[in-house]
Design a protein around this motif. Structure first.
Motif, mmCIF file in Angstrom:
data_model
loop_
_atom_site.group_PDB
_atom_site.id
_atom_site.type_symbol
_atom_site.label_atom_id
_atom_site.label_comp_id
_atom_site.label_asym_id
_atom_site.label_seq_id
_atom_site.Cartn_x
_atom_site.Cartn_y
_atom_site.Cartn_z
ATOM 1 N N ALA A 99 0.824 -1.219 0.000
ATOM 2 C CA ALA A 99 0.000 0.000 0.000
ATOM 3 C C ALA A 99 0.853 1.261 0.000
ATOM 4 C CB ALA A 99 -0.941 -0.017 1.200
ATOM 5 N N SER A 100 2.077 1.179 0.567
ATOM 6 C CA SER A 100 2.866 2.409 0.655
ATOM 7 C C SER A 100 3.714 2.646 -0.597
ATOM 8 C CB SER A 100 3.710 2.411 1.928
ATOM 9 O OG SER A 100 4.656 1.376 1.847
ATOM 10 N N SER A 101 3.608 1.746 -1.587
ATOM 11 C CA SER A 101 4.233 1.964 -2.907
ATOM 12 C C SER A 101 5.708 2.374 -2.865
ATOM 13 C CB SER A 101 3.462 3.042 -3.695
ATOM 14 O OG SER A 101 2.110 2.721 -3.742
ATOM 15 N N GLY A 102 6.471 1.768 -1.970
ATOM 16 C CA GLY A 102 7.891 2.094 -1.890
ATOM 17 C C GLY A 102 8.768 1.039 -2.552
ATOM 18 N N LEU A 103 9.934 0.830 -1.941
ATOM 19 C CA LEU A 103 10.917 -0.115 -2.467
ATOM 20 C C LEU A 103 10.360 -1.540 -2.530
ATOM 21 C CD1 LEU A 103 13.878 -0.421 -3.297
ATOM 22 C CD2 LEU A 103 14.463 -0.716 -0.882
ATOM 23 N N TYR A 104 9.693 -1.972 -1.441
ATOM 24 C CA TYR A 104 9.137 -3.327 -1.407
ATOM 25 C C TYR A 104 8.126 -3.507 -2.535
ATOM 26 C CZ TYR A 104 6.884 -7.580 0.317
ATOM 27 O OH TYR A 104 6.372 -8.850 0.431
ATOM 28 N N ALA A 105 7.252 -2.526 -2.693
ATOM 29 C CA ALA A 105 6.208 -2.624 -3.725
ATOM 30 C C ALA A 105 6.833 -2.735 -5.112
ATOM 31 C CB ALA A 105 5.267 -1.426 -3.637
ATOM 32 N N SER A 106 7.924 -2.009 -5.343
ATOM 33 C CA SER A 106 8.529 -2.100 -6.672
ATOM 34 C C SER A 106 9.277 -3.423 -6.846
ATOM 35 C CB SER A 106 9.403 -0.882 -6.982
ATOM 36 O OG SER A 106 10.535 -0.898 -6.161
ATOM 37 N N MET A 107 9.900 -3.928 -5.767
ATOM 38 C CA MET A 107 10.535 -5.254 -5.846
ATOM 39 C C MET A 107 9.472 -6.312 -6.141
ATOM 40 S SD MET A 107 13.065 -4.947 -2.521
ATOM 41 C CE MET A 107 13.167 -6.688 -2.237
ATOM 42 N N TRP A 108 8.319 -6.165 -5.485
ATOM 43 C CA TRP A 108 7.222 -7.112 -5.649
ATOM 44 C C TRP A 108 6.719 -7.116 -7.096
ATOM 45 C CZ3 TRP A 108 4.962 -11.151 -3.542
ATOM 46 C CH2 TRP A 108 3.640 -11.481 -3.887
ATOM 47 N N SER A 109 6.512 -5.939 -7.659
ATOM 48 C CA SER A 109 5.954 -5.933 -9.024
ATOM 49 C C SER A 109 6.981 -6.441 -10.033
ATOM 50 C CB SER A 109 5.390 -4.565 -9.410
ATOM 51 O OG SER A 109 6.416 -3.620 -9.443
ATOM 52 N N ARG A 110 8.264 -6.166 -9.791
ATOM 53 C CA ARG A 110 9.296 -6.699 -10.686
ATOM 54 C C ARG A 110 9.300 -8.236 -10.644
ATOM 55 N NH1 ARG A 110 14.418 -5.079 -8.747
ATOM 56 N NH2 ARG A 110 13.416 -3.290 -7.805
ATOM 57 N N GLN A 111 9.182 -8.792 -9.418
ATOM 58 C CA GLN A 111 9.199 -10.261 -9.320
ATOM 59 C C GLN A 111 7.947 -10.873 -9.929
ATOM 60 O OE1 GLN A 111 10.395 -11.988 -5.615
ATOM 61 N NE2 GLN A 111 12.313 -10.851 -5.571
ATOM 62 N N ARG A 112 6.804 -10.199 -9.763
ATOM 63 C CA ARG A 112 5.566 -10.699 -10.372
ATOM 64 C C ARG A 112 5.716 -10.782 -11.884
ATOM 65 N NH1 ARG A 112 1.415 -12.391 -6.979
ATOM 66 N NH2 ARG A 112 0.303 -12.503 -8.937
ATOM 67 N N GLU A 113 6.277 -9.727 -12.448
ATOM 68 C CA GLU A 113 6.454 -9.697 -13.906
ATOM 69 C C GLU A 113 7.367 -10.833 -14.362
ATOM 70 O OE1 GLU A 113 7.783 -5.730 -14.818
ATOM 71 O OE2 GLU A 113 5.897 -4.925 -14.025
ATOM 72 N N ALA A 114 8.435 -11.070 -13.613
ATOM 73 C CA ALA A 114 9.368 -12.135 -13.983
ATOM 74 C C ALA A 114 8.681 -13.495 -13.919
ATOM 75 C CB ALA A 114 10.586 -12.105 -13.057
ATOM 76 N N ILE A 115 7.853 -13.698 -12.875
ATOM 77 C CA ILE A 115 7.159 -14.986 -12.728
ATOM 78 C C ILE A 115 6.153 -15.162 -13.863
ATOM 79 C CG2 ILE A 115 5.487 -16.256 -11.306
ATOM 80 C CD1 ILE A 115 6.970 -15.018 -8.847
ATOM 81 N N GLN A 116 5.429 -14.072 -14.181
ATOM 82 C CA GLN A 116 4.436 -14.167 -15.261
ATOM 83 C C GLN A 116 5.098 -14.446 -16.606
ATOM 84 O OE1 GLN A 116 2.333 -10.547 -14.551
ATOM 85 N NE2 GLN A 116 1.145 -11.455 -12.883
ATOM 86 N N ALA A 117 6.238 -13.825 -16.848
ATOM 87 C CA ALA A 117 6.966 -14.062 -18.105
ATOM 88 C C ALA A 117 7.399 -15.526 -18.190
ATOM 89 C CB ALA A 117 8.176 -13.144 -18.189
ATOM 90 N N GLU A 118 7.853 -16.057 -17.033
ATOM 91 C CA GLU A 118 8.290 -17.461 -16.964
ATOM 92 C C GLU A 118 7.107 -18.388 -17.275
ATOM 93 O OE1 GLU A 118 9.750 -20.008 -13.294
ATOM 94 O OE2 GLU A 118 10.787 -18.079 -13.314
ATOM 95 N N GLU A 119 5.929 -18.048 -16.721
ATOM 96 C CA GLU A 119 4.738 -18.873 -16.956
ATOM 97 C C GLU A 119 4.314 -18.839 -18.422
ATOM 98 O OE1 GLU A 119 1.941 -17.468 -14.082
ATOM 99 O OE2 GLU A 119 2.879 -18.659 -12.469
ATOM 100 N N ARG A 120 4.365 -17.640 -19.019
ATOM 101 C CA ARG A 120 3.976 -17.524 -20.440
ATOM 102 C C ARG A 120 4.907 -18.355 -21.308
ATOM 103 N NH1 ARG A 120 2.691 -12.214 -19.242
ATOM 104 N NH2 ARG A 120 4.720 -11.464 -19.913
ATOM 105 N N LEU A 121 6.193 -18.308 -20.969
ATOM 106 C CA LEU A 121 7.192 -19.061 -21.722
ATOM 107 C C LEU A 121 6.899 -20.561 -21.628
ATOM 108 C CD1 LEU A 121 9.776 -18.263 -23.270
ATOM 109 C CD2 LEU A 121 11.077 -18.829 -21.220
#
Ligand code: ADP
Ligand code: MG
Length: 306
Positions: free
Chosen positions: A277-299
């Motif tokens: 909710a506070s959209s800081g460092l953790y939130a950006s680390m989280w969204s980067r990891q989500r994107e990586a996992i989703q890319a892996e799943e699509r592959l």
């Protein structure tokens, strides 16, 4: 192992320690990497473990005085709770676990377990209450059974099997011609990083210590195995004071508190939900990891269609 740049008399010291019955294999290997040895205070007492509450107070530490690593870290791990440490590599996360284990002494501040400073108690009693699954597990040149049994030498064979089961390594062991009697290590069967990690997890499950340190304990595993092991680790850490150091944020969602370490300082802290909710460092680390996992799943989906 002996190729490490460690003075021979230090290896002698480590051997004596082992013969004197220290209980942790991790300790021996970590000790081999430590140049300065920490010694018990002349009047060191036995640690009296109660509920296992940890307290880090304004902890400052440097391996080399010119380069501070931890610059005033304060946090608590209340008895039975789980606190996660996340953050970029080199932030000082593993250093925190080494300080709790007292491989090094801090320059100022304090680290206490149930109100007792780790510098005031014997290292043997300190380490007997902590179970550590380190980043890189090194196994004894001995059998799988021995390597797991080490967690609690008085355990029965049935306990060893149950621990191997919980760590999801029993199926793998059953397929080996010599099963639990298979020799591993440098002179035996070469295990993958994930297999070694599961042996270390089995050992820790067997030890069932009041305090657990999991340092990227599932990092060498693929996502699927990781999820299965995670449930085994959740069982061990339930009602145990646990410090989890994590690279994959998916493993810390349920932590009672998440601490984001950056450049030796606490950059953010809170629960998963509050940090998102506070959209800081953790939130950006989280969204980067989500994107990586989703890319892996699509592959994977694309590959499966072929
Ligand atoms: P993290 O686990 O967050 O990736 P570490 O706690 O392992 O980070 O390391 C923090 C910093 O301390 C890093 O810059 C690392 O290079 C340095 N460091 C780690 N171990 C030692 C050591 N034994 N001697 C000197 N510097 C070290
Ligand atoms: Mg680390």
């Amino acid at each position: 192992l002996l190729q490490l740049s460690v003075p021979l008399n230090f290896i002698g010291f480590v051997y004596r320690e082992i013969r004197q019955g220290l209980t942790d294999i991790e300790e021996m290997f970590d000790l081999l990497e430590v140049e300065a040895e920490v010694v018990d205070a002349p009047d060191a007492k036995e640690l009296h473990i109660g509920t296992g509450a940890l307290c880090f107070r304004d902890v400052r530490f440097a391996y080399d005085p010119e380069r501070p690593i931890l610059k005033g870290i304060s946090f608590d791990v209340p008895a039975g709770k789980t606190v996660a440490i996340v953050g970029p590599s080199g932030a000082g996360k593993s250093t925190l676990s080494r300080l709790l284990y007292r491989f090094y002494d801090i320059q100022s501040g304090s680290i206490t377990i149930d109100g007792q400073d780790v510098r005031d108690v014997t290292q043997k009693s300190l380490r007997s209450v902590i179970g550590m699954v380190p980043q890189d597990t090194v196994l004894f040149n001995d059998t799988l059974a021995y390597n797991i049994h080490y967690g609690r030498p008085d355990a029965t064979e049935a306990d060893v099997m149950a621990a191997a089961d919980a760590a999801q390594i029993s199926g793998f062991i059953a397929k080996l011609p010599n099963g639990f009697q298979t020799m591993v290590g440098e002179r035996g069967l070469k295990l993958s990083g994930g297999e070694k990690q599961r042996v270390a997890i089995a050992r820790t499950i067997l030890k069932a210590p009041p305090i657990l340190i999991l340092d990227e304990a599932t990092s060498a595993l693929d996502t699927h195995t990781e999820q299965e092991i995670q449930s085994a680790l959740d069982v061990v850490s339930k009602n145990r004071t646990t410090l989890v150091i994590a690279h994959r944020l998916s493993t810390v969602i349920g932590a009672d508190e998440i601490i984001v370490l950056k450049d030796g300082m606490i950059a953010e802290r809170g629960t998963h939900a509050s940090l998102i909710a506070s959209s800081g460092l953790y939130a950006s680390m989280w969204s980067r990891q989500r994107e990586a996992i989703q890319a892996e799943e699509r592959l994977r989906e694309v590959r499966e269609m072929d």
